[in-house]
Each structure stands twice: as structure tokens, then as C-alpha cells.
Motif scaffolding. Structure first.
Motif, short mmCIF file in Angstrom:
data_model
loop_
_atom_site.label_atom_id
_atom_site.label_comp_id
_atom_site.label_asym_id
_atom_site.label_seq_id
_atom_site.Cartn_x
_atom_site.Cartn_y
_atom_site.Cartn_z
N GLY A 1 0.81 -1.21 0.00
CA GLY A 1 0.00 0.00 0.00
C GLY A 1 0.84 1.26 0.00
O GLY A 1 2.02 1.25 0.37
N SER B 1 4.44 2.85 2.83
CA SER B 1 3.70 1.65 3.21
C SER B 1 3.43 1.63 4.71
O SER B 1 2.35 1.21 5.14
CB SER B 1 4.49 0.39 2.81
OG SER B 1 4.52 0.23 1.41
N ASN C 1 -0.35 1.60 6.39
CA ASN C 1 -0.76 0.54 7.31
C ASN C 1 -0.87 1.02 8.76
O ASN C 1 -0.96 0.21 9.67
CB ASN C 1 0.24 -0.62 7.22
CG ASN C 1 0.07 -1.42 5.95
OD1 ASN C 1 -0.79 -2.29 5.87
ND2 ASN C 1 0.89 -1.13 4.94
N GLN D 1 -12.35 -2.77 3.49
CA GLN D 1 -11.41 -3.85 3.28
C GLN D 1 -11.10 -4.63 4.55
O GLN D 1 -10.39 -5.63 4.51
CB GLN D 1 -10.11 -3.29 2.69
CG GLN D 1 -10.28 -2.59 1.35
CD GLN D 1 -10.87 -3.48 0.29
OE1 GLN D 1 -10.37 -4.58 0.06
NE2 GLN D 1 -11.92 -3.04 -0.36
N LYS E 1 -9.77 -10.46 -3.50
CA LYS E 1 -8.44 -9.88 -3.58
C LYS E 1 -7.97 -9.80 -5.03
O LYS E 1 -7.30 -8.83 -5.43
CB LYS E 1 -7.45 -10.71 -2.76
CG LYS E 1 -6.01 -10.22 -2.82
CD LYS E 1 -5.88 -8.78 -2.33
CE LYS E 1 -4.44 -8.31 -2.39
NZ LYS E 1 -4.31 -6.88 -2.01
N ASP F 1 -6.64 -6.79 6.87
CA ASP F 1 -7.09 -5.80 5.89
C ASP F 1 -6.73 -6.32 4.51
O ASP F 1 -5.58 -6.68 4.25
CB ASP F 1 -6.39 -4.47 6.15
CG ASP F 1 -6.98 -3.32 5.35
OD1 ASP F 1 -7.46 -3.57 4.23
OD2 ASP F 1 -6.93 -2.18 5.82
N ASN G 1 -6.26 -4.81 1.93
CA ASN G 1 -5.23 -3.98 1.31
C ASN G 1 -3.81 -4.46 1.63
O ASN G 1 -2.87 -4.15 0.91
CB ASN G 1 -5.38 -2.53 1.78
CG ASN G 1 -6.66 -1.90 1.28
OD1 ASN G 1 -7.03 -2.06 0.13
ND2 ASN G 1 -7.35 -1.18 2.16
N ASP G 2 -3.66 -5.21 2.73
CA ASP G 2 -2.35 -5.69 3.13
C ASP G 2 -1.99 -7.02 2.47
O ASP G 2 -0.90 -7.55 2.70
CB ASP G 2 -2.30 -5.87 4.66
CG ASP G 2 -2.50 -4.56 5.39
OD1 ASP G 2 -2.20 -3.50 4.80
OD2 ASP G 2 -2.95 -4.58 6.55
#
Length: 481
Positions: A140, A161, A165, A208, A259, A426, A428-429
Motif C-alpha cells: 500500500g 507503506s 498501514n 477492506q 483480492k 485488511d 489492502n495488506d
């Protein structure tokens, strides 16, 4: 690049590094952290047996972390042992020599251009950012920036990142101070935020966020209840709560498809996970899932399917469900059977066996990877043969893993891995090293729900004193007879 690579896992290291022979586990014994801004994070790592204090009873939160200390944390965290000599001339006889050798073998940390490792050099904040993002595969980018860190800085994407996060926000003056040494307190706070979402900075809920609940065994016998064994009624109550709170259970395919952009997740997704494959899952959890039209992921141990004794037929074990029962559950659509290793579910021992999927003593990276792949594919093929599909999610036994196992699973086509790290995952991770929330016997169902619901959502019936009465209220609320 050389200098950056050694950073790559240096951070994990500094944590276990302070774990000496005589650990201090009582945070109250440290005379210099009471009232410190990182008090909670330091105590959290101490409780995880990751940090110790000094012989004089202090923690020294302002002391800088060194490369040697970081190396020890990484080696200990990943379960690495050296198998050959080092190329660094300046570590011979150093207290951290075996740890540095171990991480050098896996190219986790690289030395300087003059060929030295410089174990006593301190770690900078820019280096820490690189280490953390690589060690934990943080992804991210953040739209926020720092006044002293341009987009051309070598650590910029890694710091971005960390921002994305919620691991850092920098200083109040808008700077990150990339060249500043990392203190033990800063290291503690960064790592705690990665390990447990409670410590994250401004960790806002978004679409997310996906809570993963972690269960193991269900028993009606109160003598069995523990951090991993709960009553069937407690499980039923928590599933009722999920329904009442408008949460929708998902399986691994839904998670992976979302995902990969192939499908949308339902509103308020949650994943219910079981580890090991106990028959009580079939007897007690499966009927609940059918009744409430919910889903769960059960990760099974290959050798124990259908067994009531260990492999040597010498000791009784908690019975595990059969392949026939697994097929029934999988075909129902309520249960998703996934991989928990064929025969790597062990705590490790003094005879050289590593914990869970970790390497054995003296095992090279290549040997470890080959052994792990062989074990993984043994249960993989059994699931394919017995259930008619190929698993894509791997749950680490005891939550133990390292970069070798992560790389191996990706090579084998796996799309997700589950750990025992506490927190809310998450999307996104990414789907590797996903965190979960455990449901221990002592924790009331409504308190478990408070850990996973979004801000502003009220968990009902908290004033109802007994589980039986709460279940009755929930059933009435949901119109269940």
C-alpha cells in the motif's frame, strides 16, 4: 541496494534480541517506563516474550537498536540456525555471530561495500522502514508525505507503506527523520502496531477490513475449556451474534476472488476459522453452520484425519473427523476444508525438530523448503483426491512460519496464509500472514464481538447475565426457533 537488504529483516530481530538468558517478564519491574509514551507497546512485547530488560531493572527505552541486536531478533523470530561460515570478517567472536550467520545465509541482511557487517552500528528509521515492509510484506501507499522525505529517497516507498498501514505518522513537525537512530521504544511501538491492530495509529475501519475468528476444539466438558477449547453453546452464541450484527461469513474462495478482483465481498464480511480438524467440529459446529446458513474454514492435519490415536498407536488423541465427514461438510457449502500441513503440527523439541513449519537444526534453506513443500503437497493431493478441489489457503501450525515457507507456498500456488497473530486483517495488506482473533473460553461472546465490530456499532444484550439467556434473546431477535 546492498545496504538496504540488510535492513530487510533487521527489525524483527531487535525484539528477540533482548531476550537473554534471564528474561524479565514483569513489566512493573522496569523502573524507567512508567508513564512512557510507549508503555503499552513495550509491555505487549514483553508479554509476548519478545523483549527483556537490563540487569539493573531498567528497560532503557531511549537506547538505540544495533544491527547485531536486530540480527538476533530476526534469527530467533524466524527460527533460523547457521549451517556454514560467514563472509563477514568483523563478526568472529561477536556475541551475535550465530544469528548474523543465520540471516546472512538467507540473504536477509547484507553487509557494507567494504565487506564488513558492522554489528554494533545503530539502526536508522529509514532502514527500519525497509526492514518492516520486507519482513511483514506490508503493501500500500499513502497520499500523505513528510517534509524531509522526497519521493526520490530510497526509503520513500517503504515509509509510505508504513503510513498506509497505520504504523507511523512521523513527528509533529511533519518530518520523518529518516537518518535518526531507532530507539528501543520506537522499535517496540512499530512492531506492536504490526502484530496487533489495537496499537495502530488512527486505524480507521474501511470496507477492506475482514475479521478472522479463530477456533480449535468444542467440548461440553468444562474441564476441557481453555484458550483453544470452548463449549458448543459459546460457539452457537457467537454465531448468533454475527447474524444479529449483520455480519456475513465467507470462505477462502470468496476471500481470494475478492483480492484478485474477480468478485465482490458481501457487506460486513467475517471469516470463521477452525484449526486441526477435530471431530467435535463436525458434531457441534457443522450443525450450527447449517442451521444458521453460515460458512467456516477448517484447516486439517493430514495424518490425523479419522484417527483417535497418534501415529504410533500408543496414545489417545482428540478424535478427528473422517474424510467421509469432511466430504459431507465440504459438499454442503457450509465448510471449506483447507491445508494445515500433513505432519508438521508439532511444538519442536530438543532433538533438532523445529516448531511447526520452521526448519530443523542444521537444515539449509534449500533442504527446509524441499521438506516443507513435500509435506504440503502430501495433504494438498489428499484434499484434491478426497474432496474434489485444490486448497489455496494454508494455516500455519502454532502460527510458526518464516520467509522460506511463505515463498514455498507462493511457488506452490497458494493464495493466502493464516497466522496466530492477533488483530483484524485488511484486504489492502494482502492475504499472506493474515491475523486472527481468538475466542478463548473465558471471554464472553459479546466482548469478542466488541473486538471485531466497526466503530459506532452497539453489541446487544450485554446486560443479560447468562449465556443461556443471551442465546434466547438472540434467537428471538433473529426469529429463530
Amino acid at each position: 541496494m546492498k545496504k538496504h537488504l540488510w535492513l530487510s529483516h533487521l527489525v524483527l530481530l531487535s525484539i528477540y534480541l533482548i531476550v537473554s538468558a534471564a528474561p524479565v517478564t514483569a513489566s512493573a519491574s522496569f523502573t524507567d517506563i512508567e508513564g512512557h509514551w510507549a508503555y503499552e507497546e513495550i509491555n505487549y512485547l514483553i508479554d509476548q516474550d519478545l523483549f527483556n530488560g537490563y540487569p539493573d531493572g531498567t528497560f532503557k527505552p531511549s537506547r538505540s537498536i544495533t544491527r547485531a541486536e536486530a540480527s538476533k531478533v530476526i534469527a530467533e523470530q524466524l527460527g533460523l540456525k547457521p549451517t556454514k561460515t560467514s563472509d563477514f570478517p568483523d563478526i568472529n567472536g561477536h556475541w551475535a555471530e550465530p544469528y548474523i550467520k543465520a540471516i546472512e545465509e538467507q540473504d536477509i541482511i547484507i553487509g557494507f561495500e567494504d565487506g564488513e557487517f558492522k554489528p554494533n552500528y545503530t539502526l536508522r528509521r529509514s532502514e527500519l522502514a525497509v526492514i518492516l515492509t520486507r519482513a511483514y510484506q506490508l503493501e500500500g501507499n499513502s497520499s500523505s508525505t513528510f517534509t524531509d522525505l522526497s519521493s526520490g529517497h530510497w526509503a520513500f516507498p517503504h515509509v509510505s507503506s508504513l503510513l498506509a498501514n497505520h504504523i507511523t505518522t512521523g513527528y509533529e513537525d511533519g518530518t520523518f527523520r529518516p537518518s535518526k537512530d531507532v530507539t528501543r521504544a520506537e522499535f517496540s511501538s512499530f512492531l506492536a502496531r504490526i502484530m496487533d491492530d489495537r496499537f495502530k495509529i488512527d486505524a480507521v475501519n474501511n470496507e477492506q477490513k475482514i475479521p478472522l475468528l479463530m477456533y480449535h476444539s468444542l467440548s461440553k466438558n468444562p474441564a476441557d475449556w481453555s484458550s483453544v477449547t470452548i463449549s458448543p453453546d459459546k460457539f452457537y452464541e457467537e454465531m448468533l451474534y454475527l447474524k444479529a450484527l449483520g455480519m456475513n461469513t465467507i470462505n477462502s474462495k470468496q476471500l481470494i476472488d475478492a483480492k484478485n478482483g474477480k468478485a465482490e465481498l458481501p457487506d460486513n464480511p467475517v471469516m470463521v476459522t477452525f484449526d486441526d480438524g477435530y471431530r467435535n467440529n463436525y458434531l457441534h459446529a457443522y450443525p450450527v453452520l447449517e442451521k444458521l446458513n453460515m460458512k467456516a474454514v477448517i484447516s486439517i492435519i493430514g495424518w490425523s484425519v479419522g484417527r483417535t490415536t497418534d501415529l504410533g498407536e500408543e496414545q489417545d488423541i482428540i478424535p478427528h473427523f473422517t474424510w467421509g465427514e469432511a466430504k459431507e461438510m465440504a459438499d454442503s457449502g457450509h465448510v471449506d476444508i483447507q491445508n494445515h500441513s500433513f505432519n508438521l503440527h508439532n511444538l519442536g523439541s530438543s532433538n533438532g525438530y523445529g516448531k511447526g513449519t520452521l526448519p530443523r537444526e542444521g537444515e539449509t534453506v534449500e533442504e527446509h523448503a524441499e521438506r516443507f513443500k513435500k509435506d504440503t503437497m502430501k495433504i494438498h493431493q489428499l484434499i484434491k483426491e478426497k474432496l474434489g478441489y485444490e486448497p489455496e489457503l494454508f494455516t500455519y501450525p502454532y502460527g510458526a512460519y518464516n520467509q522460506t515457507t511463505e515463498n514455498a507456498l507462493k511457488e506452490l500456488g497458494y493464495q493466502a496464509t493464516l497466522t496466530t497473530h492477533s488483530g483484524i486483517s485488511d484486504l489492502n495488506d494482502g492475504l499472506f500472514q493474515m491475523k486472527r482473533i481468538n475466542s478463548p473460553a473465558y471471554l464472553p461472546g459479546y466482548q469478542l464481538m466488541e473486538r471485531i465490530v466497526r466503530d459506532g456499532v452497539d453489541v446487544p444484550f450485554q446486560a443479560v447475565s447468562t449465556r443461556e439467556a443471551r442465546i434466547a434473546k438472540l434467537e428471538e431477535y433473529l426469529g429463530i426457533k
